[in-house]
Write a protein that holds these residues in place. Structure first.
Motif, PDB file in Angstrom:
ATOM      1  N   ILE A   1       7.515  -2.691  -5.500  1.00  0.00           N
ATOM      2  CA  ILE A   1       7.548  -3.347  -4.220  1.00  0.00           C
ATOM      3  C   ILE A   1       7.405  -4.884  -4.386  1.00  0.00           C
ATOM      4  CG2 ILE A   1       5.079  -3.011  -3.704  1.00  0.00           C
ATOM      5  CD1 ILE A   1       8.003  -2.337  -1.412  1.00  0.00           C
ATOM      6  N   THR A   2       6.892  -5.390  -5.516  1.00  0.00           N
ATOM      7  CA  THR A   2       6.441  -6.749  -5.622  1.00  0.00           C
ATOM      8  C   THR A   2       7.499  -7.768  -5.147  1.00  0.00           C
ATOM      9  OG1 THR A   2       4.828  -6.243  -7.107  1.00  0.00           O
ATOM     10  CG2 THR A   2       5.712  -8.446  -7.208  1.00  0.00           C
ATOM     11  N   ALA A   3       8.876  -7.620  -5.659  1.00  0.00           N
ATOM     12  CA  ALA A   3       9.812  -8.601  -5.226  1.00  0.00           C
ATOM     13  C   ALA A   3      10.449  -8.089  -3.635  1.00  0.00           C
ATOM     14  CB  ALA A   3      11.184  -8.092  -6.170  1.00  0.00           C
ATOM     15  N   PRO A   4      10.259  -6.832  -3.197  1.00  0.00           N
ATOM     16  CA  PRO A   4      11.008  -6.871  -1.928  1.00  0.00           C
ATOM     17  C   PRO A   4      10.134  -6.705  -0.605  1.00  0.00           C
ATOM     18  CG  PRO A   4      10.969  -4.895  -2.963  1.00  0.00           C
ATOM     19  CD  PRO A   4      10.526  -5.788  -3.886  1.00  0.00           C
ATOM     20  N   CYS A   5       8.741  -6.727  -1.175  1.00  0.00           N
ATOM     21  CA  CYS A   5       7.629  -6.437  -0.104  1.00  0.00           C
ATOM     22  C   CYS A   5       7.812  -7.159   1.425  1.00  0.00           C
ATOM     23  CB  CYS A   5       6.203  -6.568  -0.824  1.00  0.00           C
ATOM     24  SG  CYS A   5       5.830  -8.291  -1.334  1.00  0.00           S
ATOM     25  N   ALA A   6       8.237  -8.391   1.082  1.00  0.00           N
ATOM     26  CA  ALA A   6       8.379  -9.403   2.156  1.00  0.00           C
ATOM     27  C   ALA A   6       9.453  -8.868   3.354  1.00  0.00           C
ATOM     28  CB  ALA A   6       8.107 -11.029   1.965  1.00  0.00           C
ATOM     29  N   PHE A   7      10.564  -8.214   2.576  1.00  0.00           N
ATOM     30  CA  PHE A   7      11.967  -8.225   3.173  1.00  0.00           C
ATOM     31  C   PHE A   7      12.338  -6.660   3.742  1.00  0.00           C
ATOM     32  CE2 PHE A   7      11.804 -11.458  -0.040  1.00  0.00           C
ATOM     33  CZ  PHE A   7      12.034 -12.645   0.755  1.00  0.00           C
ATOM     34  N   VAL A   8      11.311  -5.890   3.550  1.00  0.00           N
ATOM     35  CA  VAL A   8      11.666  -4.408   3.954  1.00  0.00           C
ATOM     36  C   VAL A   8      10.627  -3.811   4.840  1.00  0.00           C
ATOM     37  CG1 VAL A   8      12.803  -4.295   1.442  1.00  0.00           C
ATOM     38  CG2 VAL A   8      10.465  -3.259   1.985  1.00  0.00           C
ATOM     39  N   ASN A   9      11.275  -2.913   5.461  1.00  0.00           N
ATOM     40  CA  ASN A   9      10.440  -1.973   6.364  1.00  0.00           C
ATOM     41  C   ASN A   9       9.771  -0.963   5.610  1.00  0.00           C
ATOM     42  OD1 ASN A   9      11.933   0.208   6.063  1.00  0.00           O
ATOM     43  ND2 ASN A   9      13.396  -0.523   7.861  1.00  0.00           N
ATOM     44  N   ALA A  10       8.983  -0.188   6.497  1.00  0.00           N
ATOM     45  CA  ALA A  10       8.027   0.652   5.711  1.00  0.00           C
ATOM     46  C   ALA A  10       8.525   1.886   5.085  1.00  0.00           C
ATOM     47  CB  ALA A  10       6.769   1.260   6.972  1.00  0.00           C
ATOM     48  N   THR A  11       9.491   2.277   5.818  1.00  0.00           N
ATOM     49  CA  THR A  11      10.418   3.278   5.253  1.00  0.00           C
ATOM     50  C   THR A  11      10.907   3.084   3.730  1.00  0.00           C
ATOM     51  OG1 THR A  11      10.747   4.436   7.642  1.00  0.00           O
ATOM     52  CG2 THR A  11      12.205   5.180   5.751  1.00  0.00           C
TER      53      THR A  11
ATOM     54  N   MET B   1       0.690  -1.101  -0.151  1.00  0.00           N
ATOM     55  CA  MET B   1       0.101  -0.039  -0.014  1.00  0.00           C
ATOM     56  C   MET B   1       0.893   1.322  -0.020  1.00  0.00           C
ATOM     57  SD  MET B   1      -2.794   1.040   3.067  1.00  0.00           S
ATOM     58  CE  MET B   1      -3.914  -0.189   2.534  1.00  0.00           C
ATOM     59  N   LEU B   2       1.811   1.216   0.782  1.00  0.00           N
ATOM     60  CA  LEU B   2       2.619   2.660   1.024  1.00  0.00           C
ATOM     61  C   LEU B   2       3.452   2.841  -0.257  1.00  0.00           C
ATOM     62  CD1 LEU B   2       4.150   1.869   4.571  1.00  0.00           C
ATOM     63  CD2 LEU B   2       2.616   3.876   3.922  1.00  0.00           C
ATOM     64  N   ALA B   3       4.059   1.851  -0.858  1.00  0.00           N
ATOM     65  CA  ALA B   3       4.834   2.031  -2.025  1.00  0.00           C
ATOM     66  C   ALA B   3       3.796   2.624  -3.194  1.00  0.00           C
ATOM     67  CB  ALA B   3       5.567   0.727  -2.504  1.00  0.00           C
ATOM     68  N   SER B   4       2.510   1.955  -3.174  1.00  0.00           N
ATOM     69  CA  SER B   4       1.609   2.602  -4.317  1.00  0.00           C
ATOM     70  C   SER B   4       1.550   3.958  -4.211  1.00  0.00           C
ATOM     71  CB  SER B   4       0.326   1.552  -4.300  1.00  0.00           C
ATOM     72  OG  SER B   4      -0.158   1.831  -3.202  1.00  0.00           O
TER      73      SER B   4
ATOM     74  N   ALA C   1       9.922   0.868   1.932  1.00  0.00           N
ATOM     75  CA  ALA C   1       8.735   0.417   0.842  1.00  0.00           C
ATOM     76  C   ALA C   1       8.494   1.963   0.310  1.00  0.00           C
ATOM     77  CB  ALA C   1       7.541   0.005   1.689  1.00  0.00           C
ATOM     78  N   VAL C   2       8.508   3.245   1.152  1.00  0.00           N
ATOM     79  CA  VAL C   2       7.956   4.323   0.529  1.00  0.00           C
ATOM     80  C   VAL C   2       9.108   4.618  -0.274  1.00  0.00           C
ATOM     81  CG1 VAL C   2       7.660   6.856   1.171  1.00  0.00           C
ATOM     82  CG2 VAL C   2       6.497   5.018   2.616  1.00  0.00           C
ATOM     83  N   ILE C   3      10.290   4.758  -0.150  1.00  0.00           N
ATOM     84  CA  ILE C   3      11.458   5.117  -0.758  1.00  0.00           C
ATOM     85  C   ILE C   3      11.624   4.243  -2.074  1.00  0.00           C
ATOM     86  CG2 ILE C   3      14.012   5.148  -0.958  1.00  0.00           C
ATOM     87  CD1 ILE C   3      14.016   5.520   2.015  1.00  0.00           C
ATOM     88  N   ILE C   4      11.194   2.812  -2.015  1.00  0.00           N
ATOM     89  CA  ILE C   4      11.416   2.315  -3.359  1.00  0.00           C
ATOM     90  C   ILE C   4       9.982   2.464  -4.218  1.00  0.00           C
ATOM     91  CG2 ILE C   4      10.615   0.043  -4.120  1.00  0.00           C
ATOM     92  CD1 ILE C   4      11.952  -1.142  -1.595  1.00  0.00           C
ATOM     93  N   GLY C   5       8.774   3.055  -3.655  1.00  0.00           N
ATOM     94  CA  GLY C   5       7.778   3.338  -4.338  1.00  0.00           C
ATOM     95  C   GLY C   5       8.021   4.933  -5.022  1.00  0.00           C
ATOM     96  N   ALA C   6       8.685   5.782  -4.260  1.00  0.00           N
ATOM     97  CA  ALA C   6       8.753   7.133  -4.654  1.00  0.00           C
ATOM     98  C   ALA C   6       9.813   7.045  -5.776  1.00  0.00           C
ATOM     99  CB  ALA C   6       9.431   7.789  -3.752  1.00  0.00           C
ATOM    100  N   ILE C   7      11.106   6.411  -5.820  1.00  0.00           N
ATOM    101  CA  ILE C   7      11.819   6.359  -6.959  1.00  0.00           C
ATOM    102  C   ILE C   7      11.037   5.584  -8.030  1.00  0.00           C
ATOM    103  CG2 ILE C   7      13.863   4.921  -7.634  1.00  0.00           C
ATOM    104  CD1 ILE C   7      14.903   5.275  -4.878  1.00  0.00           C
ATOM    105  N   ALA C   8      10.252   4.698  -7.908  1.00  0.00           N
ATOM    106  CA  ALA C   8       9.524   4.133  -9.131  1.00  0.00           C
ATOM    107  C   ALA C   8       8.700   5.086  -9.618  1.00  0.00           C
ATOM    108  CB  ALA C   8       8.582   2.867  -8.525  1.00  0.00           C
ATOM    109  N   GLY C   9       8.078   5.985  -8.937  1.00  0.00           N
ATOM    110  CA  GLY C   9       7.213   6.873  -9.469  1.00  0.00           C
ATOM    111  C   GLY C   9       7.821   8.090 -10.345  1.00  0.00           C
TER     112      GLY C   9
END
Length: 533
Positions: free
Chosen positions: A384-394, A347-350, A396-404
């Motif tokens: 976030i689909t690959a790392p979703c189980a292995f990362v923390n919330a912060t 959710m956060l990454a999206s 996840a937000v960084i990964i999603g932001a870079i993707a955007g």
């Protein structure tokens, strides 16, 4: 006849009138009141005899455990019941999340159709619809066998009987898996509840990859070569790379065989699903060529806007909803409580992807652009689909932001620099961010999950948490995926084009593909054009 009906109605009226007169008698009223009082007083007794449990706290006791002596199960009988229920929970969870992923096909259909022209609605919808049916059959014939024929046993599903045949290459004293060789046509040797659960869940993942090129090649792709493509990717290309990562193949063994972290880890498919689909989409768009009028003779880009942004936005929401099956479902276990972390990270990454895509587009073009908001959300989900189980919330937000930001930059690069016409930004969303997703796992995995993953002791850690080998394994997997899939699909489309031409004629493309290709119009009646201000 009429007199008979009148007589019966009159008779009924007389009976009702007699009953009402009887009840008006004082003695009758006493009897009625007494009867009601007795029924009310006896209610606790009836409730006690019925054993109701409105809170549910007393429901499910030793009486419900299958036992030779009812209500008195032995320790072994209790243990068997616990084990059975655990596997049942996992199977039901996996199937339900698979149903959610299946519903994503509706989201893809709406996004791709909304981002393309009204004259091609029936054709674009038909491709998104039929890839589901074609994909099922192709995966059933041999795709599943190639991908999972040598996976062994999936413990969370109670075992997957019969999937024990992997063709391997023996090098340097190590076995490197290449392709599975069991489970063709879901034959009797794999007629098992665990295998069938795995088939359904993995089939809908394959279908997600297969549908991605339909957007990149939309508005000029003939339907006959599309059908051939559907069987090719579901039977051969997707299963081969999928085997290397999820079926016990050589990429998953980079940790065990070469000491590179836990091998190429992809929890829910950034590379296996999205990079595969994105690389195939890029190859197809390159071979089929741009739509008429997309680029001027001097190389300038002529935007061809989608006809229905609301449709695309609703489709994006459907995809985001389905992703809660895509990522948490990949635990294959409702008993794995990590699902809450996975869902929140998704959710956060999206959200970060959508927000950063909006800001970046707003800053560079002066308008926020709802189409890029949608693609930004999808990009965050892909990443976030690959790392979703292995990362923390912060993270996840960084990964999603870079993707955007990445999705906007790559879409512009492919369109303006490479002059490859991708109507829906399929490669930018799925290909580029599929690569970013696995690399992000190699960077941000925090070592809180994944003990024993791919047969390597210990949890999964990325470069930022002390394991450079994990990042190397992710990089090898990402490069392998792109080189293999893009190369094979480029050759496939080139050869197919010689045998069964990929593209419709210019006249058909100008008129629209709906009637010439499908025989029906997507919309009936005049299209209303909204002026651009």
């Amino acid at each position: 006849m009429e007199n008979s009906t009148f007589s019966s109605e009159t008779s009924g009226f007389v009976k009702v009138n007699r009953i009402l007169k009887t009840l008006s008698d004082p003695r009758a009223k006493k009897w009625v009141l007494t009867l009601v009082l007795l029924l009310w007083m006896s209610m606790p007794l009836w409730a006690q005899l019925a054993h109701p449990d409105p809170s549910g706290a007393a429901t499910g006791t030793a009486r419900d455990v299958p036992a030779a002596t009812a209500g008195k199960p032995t320790f072994q009988e209790i243990a068997d019941a616990v084990g059975h229920n655990r596997i049942a929970i996992n199977i039901v969870w996996t199937l339900i999340t698979g149903f959610l992923v299946m519903f994503m096909q509706a989201g893809f259909a709406m996004v791709e159709t909304g981002f393309t022209q009204a004259k091609n609605v029936a054709h674009t919808m038909a491709m998104n619809f039929m890839i589901y049916a074609i994909g099922i059959l192709g995966f059933w014939i041999c795709g599943f066998a190639f991908m999972f024929g040598g996976i062994g046993s999936v413990a969370s599903l109670g075992g997957t009987a019969g999937l024990t045949h992997e063709i391997t290459l023996h090098l340097f004293g190590k076995d490197f898996g290449l392709i599975g060789n069991a489970g063709y046509f879901l034959n009797s040797s794999v007629y098992d509840v665990g295998v069938f659960t795995l088939f359904l869940f993995q089939m809908v993942f394959m279908d997600t990859a297969a549908t991605i090129p339909t957007g990149a090649m939309a508005e000029r792709w003939r339907f006959k070569p599309f059908v051939i493509y559907g069987f090719f990717i579901s039977m051969i290309v997707y299963p081969l790379f999928g085997n290397w990562v999820w079926g016990g193949g050589w990429l998953s063994q980079l940790g065990v065989n070469l000491g590179l972290g836990h091998g190429h880890v992809d929890f829910a498919g950034s590379s296996v699903v999205h990079e595969v689909g994105g690389a195939a989409a890029l190859a197809g768009a390159l071979v089929i060529g741009p739509r008429l009028g997309k680029y001027t003779r001097d190389g300038k880009v002529n935007p061809i806007p989608g006809h229905n942004i609301p449709m695309a936005i609703v489709g994006t929401f459907i995809l985001a909803f389905g992703w809660f099956g895509f990522n948490p479902g990949s635990t294959l276990a409702g008993t794995d409580l990590r699902i809450s972390v996975i869902a929140v990270n998704t959710m956060l990454a999206s959200a970060a992807g959508a927000f950063l895509a909006m800001l970046y587009t707003w800053k560079t073009t002066g308008k926020p652009d709802p189409g890029m908001m949608a693609n930004g959300m999808l990009a965050g989900l892909v990443a976030i689909t690959a790392p979703c189980a292995f990362v923390n919330a912060t993270s996840a937000v960084i990964i999603g932001a870079i993707a955007g930001v990445l999705v906007v930059a790559v879409a512009n690069f492919v369109d303006r620099r490479l002059k490859i016409d991708d109507p829906v930004g399929a490669f930018a969303v799925h290909g580029a961010n599929g690569i970013w997703g696995v690399l992000a796992l190699g960077l941000f995995a925090d070592g809180k999950y994944g003990d024993g993953w791919n047969g390597v002791p210990g949890t999964v850690r990325g470069l930022f948490y002390g394991d450079a080998g994990q990042f190397v394994a992710e990089l090898i997997g990402a490069v392998t995926c792109f080189v293999f899939v893009f190369g094979v699909m480029y050759v496939f489309f080139k050869v197919l084009d010689k045998i069964v031409p990929l593209r419709v004629s210019e006249a058909v493309e100008e008129k629209g593909l709906d009637m010439p290709e499908m025989g029906v119009k997507g919309y009936v009646g005049d299209q209303v054009e909204i002026p651009v201000f």
